[in-house]
Design a protein around this motif. Structure first.
Motif, PDB file in Angstrom:
ATOM      1  N   TRP A  60      22.710  -3.187  20.158  1.00 47.95           N
ATOM      2  CA  TRP A  60      21.692  -2.779  21.133  1.00 47.95           C
ATOM      3  C   TRP A  60      22.171  -2.776  22.587  1.00 47.95           C
ATOM      4  O   TRP A  60      21.424  -2.363  23.464  1.00 47.95           O
ATOM      5  CB  TRP A  60      20.460  -3.676  21.007  1.00 47.95           C
ATOM      6  CG  TRP A  60      19.786  -3.541  19.682  1.00 47.95           C
ATOM      7  CD1 TRP A  60      19.083  -2.461  19.228  1.00 47.95           C
ATOM      8  CD2 TRP A  60      19.744  -4.516  18.638  1.00 47.95           C
ATOM      9  NE1 TRP A  60      18.602  -2.701  17.957  1.00 47.95           N
ATOM     10  CE2 TRP A  60      18.987  -3.961  17.568  1.00 47.95           C
ATOM     11  CE3 TRP A  60      20.249  -5.807  18.492  1.00 47.95           C
ATOM     12  CZ2 TRP A  60      18.744  -4.644  16.381  1.00 47.95           C
ATOM     13  CZ3 TRP A  60      20.006  -6.490  17.312  1.00 47.95           C
ATOM     14  CH2 TRP A  60      19.273  -5.922  16.276  1.00 47.95           C
ATOM     15  N   GLU A  62      22.556  -3.565  26.216  1.00 50.10           N
ATOM     16  CA  GLU A  62      21.752  -4.311  27.183  1.00 50.10           C
ATOM     17  C   GLU A  62      20.250  -4.213  26.922  1.00 50.10           C
ATOM     18  O   GLU A  62      19.452  -4.728  27.699  1.00 50.10           O
ATOM     19  CB  GLU A  62      22.043  -3.800  28.611  1.00 50.10           C
ATOM     20  CG  GLU A  62      23.494  -3.913  29.026  1.00 50.10           C
ATOM     21  CD  GLU A  62      23.987  -5.344  28.994  1.00 50.10           C
ATOM     22  OE1 GLU A  62      23.211  -6.245  29.381  1.00 50.10           O
ATOM     23  OE2 GLU A  62      25.143  -5.564  28.566  1.00 50.10           O
ATOM     24  N   ASN A  63      19.868  -3.559  25.827  1.00 50.48           N
ATOM     25  CA  ASN A  63      18.439  -3.357  25.557  1.00 50.48           C
ATOM     26  C   ASN A  63      18.065  -3.814  24.148  1.00 50.48           C
ATOM     27  O   ASN A  63      17.636  -3.008  23.312  1.00 50.48           O
ATOM     28  CB  ASN A  63      18.086  -1.871  25.734  1.00 50.48           C
ATOM     29  CG  ASN A  63      18.356  -1.376  27.135  1.00 50.48           C
ATOM     30  OD1 ASN A  63      17.724  -1.829  28.086  1.00 50.48           O
ATOM     31  ND2 ASN A  63      19.290  -0.447  27.265  1.00 50.48           N
ATOM     32  N   GLN A  66      12.602  -7.105  21.216  1.00 52.76           N
ATOM     33  CA  GLN A  66      12.008  -8.418  21.418  1.00 52.76           C
ATOM     34  C   GLN A  66      12.208  -9.308  20.185  1.00 52.76           C
ATOM     35  O   GLN A  66      12.392 -10.514  20.305  1.00 52.76           O
ATOM     36  CB  GLN A  66      10.516  -8.273  21.736  1.00 52.76           C
ATOM     37  CG  GLN A  66      10.247  -7.641  23.105  1.00 52.76           C
ATOM     38  CD  GLN A  66       8.767  -7.599  23.421  1.00 52.76           C
ATOM     39  OE1 GLN A  66       7.925  -7.819  22.553  1.00 52.76           O
ATOM     40  NE2 GLN A  66       8.440  -7.311  24.677  1.00 52.76           N
ATOM     41  N   THR A  68      14.711  -9.676  18.190  1.00 55.56           N
ATOM     42  CA  THR A  68      16.129  -9.533  17.854  1.00 55.56           C
ATOM     43  C   THR A  68      16.527 -10.399  16.674  1.00 55.56           C
ATOM     44  O   THR A  68      17.178  -9.930  15.728  1.00 55.56           O
ATOM     45  CB  THR A  68      16.990  -9.904  19.079  1.00 55.56           C
ATOM     46  OG1 THR A  68      16.657  -9.040  20.150  1.00 55.56           O
ATOM     47  CG2 THR A  68      18.463  -9.761  18.748  1.00 55.56           C
TER      48      THR A  68
END
Length: 283
Positions: A60, A62-63, A66, A68
């Motif tokens: 992912w 830097e994004n 929520q 994860t």
């Protein structure tokens, strides 16, 4: 934790082209893009623990989502399920958790290195380089051709690559070009310039900034009695370097250009090192 490798069966993990994971000729390669990407990272870091934070960064950047942690756990479960099916279809009695092991803070793909396609390529390429440096060009050609025959396309061509996987892909593809260059060197030293003209032309076209491959093509053309075409290769390379990179060909390549212009007889000597940038001091 005790580390295990697959036994009682043959595994092949391929990265020299599309991702391939086979157990006793049974395909166990995941289809879902994120799962494939994760398996590819485990593969290039096989027998090393891949930390959770590295998986997050690769998948992912830097994004991250929520959820994860939950998402990663789901991916690991799905990957193990895929491996379990492959192991069963391949007739191997092994728990997928022994193949993809859990460690504190991460996971590890634990396999015999001989199952790794890239490792076999490396071993053959290193052998070929050493044979070339020792002057055994016939054996070098055989070893290097065997190494290059393992390739099925660009490394991991069908896998999306993130910030951790991409450097591995670049390294593998660069190693392929190096092996190609050394094979051409071995062939030129055996007087096979006519046999490899097509291969060299293709390699130079695929690597438009690679001076060594262009130098080899120039020498092969010169030895084939096509001096004007050899000079055209230099002119084309010089134009490409100037337009795209704002630089001039190296001093060594200028010297080769002058030698061809002047009909230097040393260029006909098969002991002449066609790869002008080949580091013959390295083992």
């Amino acid at each position: 934790m005790r580390r295990k490798t697959v036994c009682g069966g043959q595994m092949e993990i391929g990265t020299l082209g599309p991702l391939r994971f086979r157990i006793n000729e049974t395909d166990a390669t995941p289809r879902a893009p994120k799962i494939r990407q994760m398996l590819a990272l485990f593969t290039v870091r096989s027998n090393q623990v891949v930390l959770l934070r590295d998986l997050v960064q690769e998948l992912w950047g830097e994004n991250p989502p929520q959820s994860t942690k939950i998402t990663l756990q789901t991916y690991i479960v799905r990957l193990r399920q895929q491996l379990t099916k492959g192991l069963a279809r391949g007739g191997v009695s092994l728990d997928s958790k022994d193949l993809l092991q859990t460690f504190h803070g991460g996971y590890q793909l634990t396999v015999d290195p001989t199952y790794l396609e890239y490792r076999r390529f490396e071993e053959l390429a290193v052998r070929g380089r050493r044979e070339l440096l020792a002057g055994d060009c016939a054996r070098a050609s055989l070893s290097l051709r065997s190494a290059l025959d393992l390739w099925r396309g660009p490394a991991l061509v069908d896998v999306r690559t993130g910030p951790l996987l991409q450097p591995h892909v670049t390294r593998m593809n660069n190693a392929r070009v190096t092996a190609d260059e050394q094979l051409m060197e071995a062939e030129l030293r055996q007087g096979r310039h006519l046999d490899i003209l097509g291969d060299l032309a293709d390699l130079a076209a695929e690597n438009p900034f690679h001076e060594n491959l262009h130098a080899q093509l120039m020498i092969a053309l010169h030895r084939a009695g096509r001096r004007s075409q050899a000079l055209e290769v230099f002119a084309r390379l010089r134009g490409t370097l100037a337009e795209d990179l704002g630089i001039d060909p190296s001093h060594q390549l200028h010297r080769l250009h002058a030698a061809i212009l002047n009909g230097d007889p040393t260029l006909e000597d098969l002991s002449h090192r066609a790869g002008i940038l080949l580091d013959c001091s390295a083992a």
